[in-house]
Design an enzyme around this catalytic site. Structure first.
Site, PDB file in Angstrom:
ATOM      1  N   ALA A  10       0.852  -1.185   0.000  1.00 35.85           N
ATOM      2  CA  ALA A  10       0.000   0.000   0.000  1.00 35.85           C
ATOM      3  C   ALA A  10       0.889   1.236   0.000  1.00 35.85           C
ATOM      4  O   ALA A  10       0.604   2.224  -0.669  1.00 35.85           O
ATOM      5  CB  ALA A  10      -0.910  -0.013   1.220  1.00 35.85           C
ATOM      6  N   ALA A  11       1.976   1.151   0.744  1.00 38.25           N
ATOM      7  CA  ALA A  11       2.863   2.301   0.828  1.00 38.25           C
ATOM      8  C   ALA A  11       4.168   1.900   1.483  1.00 38.25           C
ATOM      9  O   ALA A  11       4.248   0.848   2.135  1.00 38.25           O
ATOM     10  CB  ALA A  11       2.211   3.410   1.648  1.00 38.25           C
ATOM     11  N   MET A  12       5.178   2.732   1.311  1.00 36.72           N
ATOM     12  CA  MET A  12       6.473   2.483   1.938  1.00 36.72           C
ATOM     13  C   MET A  12       7.014   3.792   2.487  1.00 36.72           C
ATOM     14  O   MET A  12       7.042   4.803   1.810  1.00 36.72           O
ATOM     15  CB  MET A  12       7.433   1.876   0.906  1.00 36.72           C
ATOM     16  CG  MET A  12       8.853   1.708   1.411  1.00 36.72           C
ATOM     17  SD  MET A  12       8.968   0.582   2.838  1.00 36.72           S
ATOM     18  CE  MET A  12      10.432   1.246   3.655  1.00 36.72           C
ATOM     19  N   GLU A  13       7.473   3.694   3.735  1.00 31.36           N
ATOM     20  CA  GLU A  13       7.790   4.901   4.507  1.00 31.36           C
ATOM     21  C   GLU A  13       9.160   5.496   4.252  1.00 31.36           C
ATOM     22  O   GLU A  13       9.737   6.081   5.160  1.00 31.36           O
ATOM     23  CB  GLU A  13       7.702   4.555   5.995  1.00 31.36           C
ATOM     24  CG  GLU A  13       8.839   3.625   6.513  1.00 31.36           C
ATOM     25  CD  GLU A  13       8.470   2.159   6.543  1.00 31.36           C
ATOM     26  OE1 GLU A  13       7.516   1.790   5.827  1.00 31.36           O
ATOM     27  OE2 GLU A  13       9.131   1.390   7.264  1.00 31.36           O
ATOM     28  N   ASN A  14       9.710   5.383   3.060  1.00 31.02           N
ATOM     29  CA  ASN A  14      11.053   5.921   2.842  1.00 31.02           C
ATOM     30  C   ASN A  14      11.164   7.300   3.470  1.00 31.02           C
ATOM     31  O   ASN A  14      10.299   8.150   3.289  1.00 31.02           O
ATOM     32  CB  ASN A  14      11.338   6.023   1.352  1.00 31.02           C
ATOM     33  CG  ASN A  14      11.045   4.726   0.641  1.00 31.02           C
ATOM     34  OD1 ASN A  14      11.527   3.691   1.037  1.00 31.02           O
ATOM     35  ND2 ASN A  14      10.195   4.785  -0.369  1.00 31.02           N
ATOM     36  N   HIS A  39       0.020   6.009   9.132  1.00 32.53           N
ATOM     37  CA  HIS A  39       0.982   4.923   9.348  1.00 32.53           C
ATOM     38  C   HIS A  39       2.372   5.303   8.834  1.00 32.53           C
ATOM     39  O   HIS A  39       3.365   5.197   9.556  1.00 32.53           O
ATOM     40  CB  HIS A  39       0.446   3.682   8.610  1.00 32.53           C
ATOM     41  CG  HIS A  39       1.298   2.461   8.704  1.00 32.53           C
ATOM     42  ND1 HIS A  39       0.922   1.345   9.406  1.00 32.53           N
ATOM     43  CD2 HIS A  39       2.513   2.165   8.172  1.00 32.53           C
ATOM     44  CE1 HIS A  39       1.861   0.417   9.311  1.00 32.53           C
ATOM     45  NE2 HIS A  39       2.844   0.887   8.552  1.00 32.53           N
ATOM     46  N   GLU A  40       2.418   5.753   7.599  1.00 37.94           N
ATOM     47  CA  GLU A  40       3.737   6.034   7.005  1.00 37.94           C
ATOM     48  C   GLU A  40       4.412   7.225   7.684  1.00 37.94           C
ATOM     49  O   GLU A  40       5.634   7.254   7.835  1.00 37.94           O
ATOM     50  CB  GLU A  40       3.627   6.278   5.496  1.00 37.94           C
ATOM     51  CG  GLU A  40       2.978   5.143   4.708  1.00 37.94           C
ATOM     52  CD  GLU A  40       3.552   3.764   4.994  1.00 37.94           C
ATOM     53  OE1 GLU A  40       4.743   3.669   5.330  1.00 37.94           O
ATOM     54  OE2 GLU A  40       2.795   2.772   4.908  1.00 37.94           O
TER      55      GLU A  40
HETATM   56 ZN    ZN Z   1       4.633   0.038   8.100  1.00 39.08          ZN
END
Ligand code: ZN
Length: 1065
Positions: free
Chosen positions: A446-450, A482-483
């Site tokens: 869904a997403a990535m927290e770079n 979340h991210e």
């Molecule tokens: Zn996460």
């Protein structure tokens, strides 16, 4: 990182469905455990059955064919590429073995998993003896030199991990330090200079990386990660100025994905070196590493390149020390055609334009960070921008049409507020000068927290207020919360190693609820929605014999992907919530502030957290050894069920017992590990006593023994309730007398119990019955009070518990009895609430969320169980849309209406939805249209849709899985999806195999509702054919299907009998 579908519960389409999927997904991922016993666990009723409810969806589906040859051609290429890979791999392995004996003959083109790569030179070429011909060196490294200073907890943890990994039997291999899961640890990267040149016309890139390395232990080998890159040159120098260290040779070792540089002499401890590697690779057409993606703008296909490095894919983009413990600073430069722009974690410092239409962007240096949240992107997106109070520049980048429509504005707005929220909550400022959010069409998660450049799949960040439901808004919101949380938990302070990935994921997941409460104070997410979406969901999974501890050992490379599962996310979050509650929220918050402050820019293991929190408690005069308590919850799988037996004796004593809750009690005897272990937990049991007019204040009892006596005064008509507001991660059971009193209380005046307590009782009762702890009719009796229930959460809990049951029964002859009973419970509320009249606008949300969600839930139940009025209403709305070509269907129920319409009406409606799916540009709308197509009763249409789902031109890769799973949820399509899955397994596994959780999601989604002996046999036969691939997921699937079959054998008659009687009265 947010797994796709994490938000399940509130997804567009009948969220129920999703949830269940997720659970499945999680399970599979977890499957980690692989002891055989666990795997067999099967059978019993309970566990498994988590079906999902598709309320809305009895899905059908279909999509019109378009160019079916295309995908097969693509597939052909993939297969070919794969074959080439294998050959290359074999060759390289042979080479590596050779080299480990004699370092000669390592030709330039040899290494690499980048078949067919055009040898496009990096812009750096430097002289020097790339590979010479040394006299083979055997004397390898000198492991084991003592660390220079006393190790921190984090370091000890790491060392322990390494010891474990080496294992005594591996002793002899130490001289081949590249053969281990973990890097040898003799070298530590300090700083990377990375220069990339991206060729977007042929999707290749070249790179030169210069790594400053500190040598902590003497060694003759430089071992760092690299995978699928072709290494052209390697050079090593001492302290830059001191000159070259002769390189004897180098080779790639694909088994452990490392590049090994063999030196003519050993590197000395306490000296620094500079390693230079020139390499090239493909910008792959897949979802991991540095990969490409595309979208269509004004009829023209445009490409972009983005990265997904977590957990272990940075090594596909540049040679690096790709473990989270190796924090270093990074200075990145990217050269690309000037028609594109480039992004990375840090802002661009300078851009140098060249005459030939190329530009090089030099980014500022990062703070200390790990490789897995490094990122870059090359695209021709546009952006909108805002700035936080503290001066952080926040930009949202997306395809130009989406930016123009304002689809990113919502995300941008809340991101700014969230950074402010976290800065205030954690009392640690955001660490970087900017944060870019990038919305990409294709992404495995869904997403990535770079850090500073978080990447989201479009469906989880773009929001078009004119066509988005509250559920969609909630989804988008929570992924973003979340991210952003990860910018602190994960990026600023990073787990030491992947076994504690739950530390960062559990926190980020927990904060989804806390942060959303900040944005929407009336929603009570942490107190309410958390229960259904996290707690109930994960307890379903964690109640299986084949579950695993939240803190998972990582012994081999494939384990690393596996730790990103729902147990890590949801159980992690549930344990953190339990901890926050028994510590008290403000002490907990202060503890977190300390933890982040102490460990910022570093790594921390779970004990570092426990110690900091214990300290915070101590300052408040409380002495609890948090490590001791929490180890039981994090190192043991599963959770307890507390049974409270009332005061049968004269002394007002109650007996409290605890045991490991397992849905399938017989699985316990099969699983040796469970048989031999008697798990105990220290349980913070909160308790109240009440009667019709009065409820006592809350007391807490720490239960730590198998069985304990406690003194409690109970009047004759008084009931007990445990685990108040379900803040604890366990279930509570009572004697039947107490259950009856509770049911009586609900029916007479349910408001004596809080909303969360009502939802908790419902979920506990259904689960206990599923596991055989309670008669089957108890939960069905409890939901009788729902006709008076005006709050969303208990309805939601009930609906979630009913759907799996529905999936178990939906192909049974007597199904109608069940159906009728549910309809009866829903009818009054359905009439009372009616249908939404208008679409809301953005402001809606604040006030009406609970009410609208309740109405939606009830409509979903009514339509999916066949309420006539509901069906008529849906048909009318769809017909109106078709005849007027104006979509007046209220946003919040569109998915339900589409799905119901498709299932009730003829093929023309299906075709209409199909057409709309193609023409709409709003991602949220596209998604629910696609899912509605799976709701058809027409098996031809379902088959057509299945076949089209693999055509990437028609259905995005990440959506194809959802299509197949949704067809499997449709009772008319379950066998079709199951067959399709088996027929196409090779294609599917090629496509999704590497992103393990996608494969797991697919396997569980397709199998979770199989529930006949025949289907079980088919599953087992299929597994024989494909032995070994995704083994854990398949074993989990078998356990689940066995449990479904057994539940039916044991309890179905009892259930139908009771329902028959209940309906006659
Ligand atoms: Zn996460």
């Amino acid at each position: 990182m947010a797994l796709d579908g994490a938000r399940g519960a509130r997804d567009e389409e009948s969220r129920e469905k999703k949830k269940k999927k997720k659970r499945r997904k999680k399970e599979e991922e977890e499957e980690g455990e692989e002891e055989e016993e666990g795997a067999e666990a099967g059978g019993s009723p309970s566990a498994a059955t988590m079906g999902d409810g598709d309320a809305g969806g009895r899905g059908l589906a279909g999509a019109r064919p378009r160019g079916t040859e295309r995908p097969s051609a693509v597939h052909g290429r993939l297969v070919l590429a794969f074959a080439v890979c294998i050959v290359a791999l074999l060759a390289v392995t042979a080479l590596a073995v050779l080299l480990s004996l004699r370092f000669d003959g390592c030709g330039p083109g040899a290494p690499g998993g980048a078949p067919g790569l055009p040898a496009r030179g990096g812009n750096a070429s430097f002289p020097g003896p790339a590979r010479r011909d040394p006299q083979a060196g055997g004397e390898a490294s000198t492991p084991g030199a003592p660390a220079a200073r006393p190790p921190s907890d984090a370091e000890r943890e790491r060392e322990r991990e390494r010891e474990r990994e080496r294992g005594p039997e591996r002793e002899p291999e130490r001289e081949h330090p590249w053969t281990h899961l973990r890097l040898p640890g003799h070298l530590k990267p300090l700083h990377y200079n990375l220069m990339l040149t991206a060729f977007m016309d042929n999707f290749t890139f070249s790179g030169e990386v210069n790594v400053e390395i500190a040598c902590t232990n003497r060694t003759r080998y430089v071992v760092l990660h690299a995978s699928r890159v072709a290494v052209d040159k390697v050079q090593l120098a001492e302290d830059r100025a001191a000159g070259a260290v002769p390189v004897a040779g180098f080779f790639l070792y694909p088994q452990t994905q490392v590049l090994v540089v063999v030196l003519n002499r050993s590197l000395d401890a306490h000296r620094n070196y500079n390693l230079k590697v020139v390499y090239s690779a493909l910008i792959e057409n897949e979802l991991l590493g540095f990969f490409r993606s595309s979208y269509v703008l004004h009829g023209e296909r445009r490409f972009l390149g983005v990265t997904q490095f977590s957990p272990t894919h940075a090594r596909k983009a540049f040679p690096c020390f790709d473990e989270p413990i190796y924090k270093a600073t990074f200075k990145i430069s990217i050269k690309h055609q000037a028609t594109y722009l480039s992004l990375s974690n840090m802002p661009v410092e300078t851009s140098v334009f060249e005459e030939d239409g190329w530009v090089t962007d030099h980014f500022s240096q990062t703070p200390l960070m790990s490789t897995y949240y490094l990122a870059w992107a090359i695209c021709n997106f546009t952006y909108r921008e805002t700035t936080t109070k503290s001066g952080v520049a926040v930009r949202l980048y997306a395809r130009p049409d989406a930016i123009r429509r304002g689809s990113g504005d919502y995300a941008l707005h809340i991101t700014k507020r969230l950074i402010e929220f976290y800065e205030d909550y954690f009392k640690v400022p955001y660490s970087l000068p900017k944060l870019d959010l990038l919305a990409v069409p294709k992404h495995p998660y869904a997403a990535m927290e770079n850090w500073g450049l978080s990447i989201f799949v479009e469906q989880r960040i773009l929001l078009d207020p004119s066509v988005s439901s509250i559920s969609y808004l909630l989804d988008v919101t929570m992924v973003i919360v979340h991210e952003i949380c990860h910018q602190w938990f994960g990026d600023l302070v990073t787990p030491v190693w992947w076994e504690d990935v739950w530390l960062k994921e559990g926190f980020a997941h927990y904060f989804e609820f806390v942060g959303t409460d900040y944005l929407y104070p009336g929603w009570n997410m942490e107190k309410q929605r958390f229960l259904t979406d996290v707690l109930h969901e994960v307890m379903l999974l964690d109640g299986l014999a084949s579950s695993h501890p939240v803190s998972q050992e990582v012994l081999q490379a494939t384990d690393i992907d596996r730790v990103f599962d729902w147990i890590a996310y949801k159980k992690g979050a549930a344990l953190i919530r339990m901890l926050a509650n028994f510590m008290g929220h403000s002490v907990f918050q202060r503890g977190l502030q300390d933890y982040l402050t102490i460990h910022k820019y570093g790594n921390a293991a779970r004990n570092d957290l426990w110690n900091t929190l214990s300290e915070a408690l101590k300052r408040n005069g409380k002495f609890v050894n948090i490590q001791e308590v929490m180890d039981q919850w994090t190192l043991q799988m599963g959770y307890p069920v507390i049974t409270i037996l009332g005061n049968l004796t004269a002394e007002n004593r109650i007996i409290i017992t605890q045991q490991h809750f397992i849905y399938d009690i017989s699985a316990k005897t099969k699983a040796l590990q469970l048989q031999n272990n008697s798990y105990l937990w220290q349980i913070p049991l909160t308790i109240v006593v009440g009667n019709r007019s009065h409820v006592s204040s809350e007391a807490i009892i720490w239960v730590s023994n198998k069985s304990e006596h406690h003194r409690i005064t109970l009047d004759k008509g008084s009931w007990l309730l445990g685990n108040i507001n379900q803040t604890g991660y366990f279930r509570v059971n009572y004697d039947l007398r107490n259950w009856r009193l509770l049911i009586d209380q609900l029916i007479r005046n349910h408001q004596v119990l809080s909303v969360s307590n009502r939802a908790g009782l419902i979920d506990d009762a259904f689960s206990l019955a599923r596991a055989g702890y309670l008669p089957q009719h108890i939960p069905l009796e409890i939901i009788r009070y729902l006709s008076e229930e005006k709050d969303f959460l208990p309805w939601h809990a009930a609906s979630r518990a009913l759907y799996p049951l529905d999936k178990l029964l939906d192909r049974m002859e007597k199904y109608n009895v069940f159906n009728e009973y549910i309809l009866k419970q829903v009818a009054t509320t359905y009439i009372k609430l009616g249908w939404p009249k208008n679409n809301f606008n953005g402001s809606l949300v604040q006030a009406s969320y609970q009410h609208e969600e309740l109405r939606r839930e009830v409509i979903m139940l009514a339509c999916s169980f066949g309420n006539k009025h509901c069906h008529q209403q849906a048909s009318t709305l769809i017909s109106d849309w078709i005849s007027s070509n104006r979509n007046r269907i209220p946003l919040n129920v569109r998915d339900i209406v589409y799905c119901t319409g498709v299932s009730l009406l003829d093929e023309d409606v299906w075709e209409f939805i199909w057409m709309k799916f193609h023409s709409t540009t709003a991602v949220s709308e596209k998604k629910i249209l696609l899912e509605a197509l799976t709701c058809s009763d027409d098996r031809n249409l379902l088959n057509r849709l299945l076949n089209l789902s693999l055509n990437s031109e028609v259905v995005l890769d990440q959506d194809a899985i959802d299509v197949i799973i949704h067809v499997a949820r449709n009772p008319h399509g379950r066998d079709l999806a199951w067959k399709f899955f088996r027929d196409k397994w090779k294609i599917l596994n090629t496509r999704y195999g590497e992103a393990l959780f996608m494969n797991s999601k697919l396997i569980s989604g397709v199998t979770e509702f199989l529930n006949t002996e025949g289907e079980l046999k088919e599953l087992k036969n299929f597994m024989k054919t494909y032995d070994g691939v995704a083994a854990a997921s398949f074993l989990r699937a078998v356990e689940t299907v066995e449990a479904n079959v057994r539940w039916k054998a044991l309890y179905q008659d009892e259930l139908f009998q009771w329902l028959g009687k209940a309906l006659r009265h």
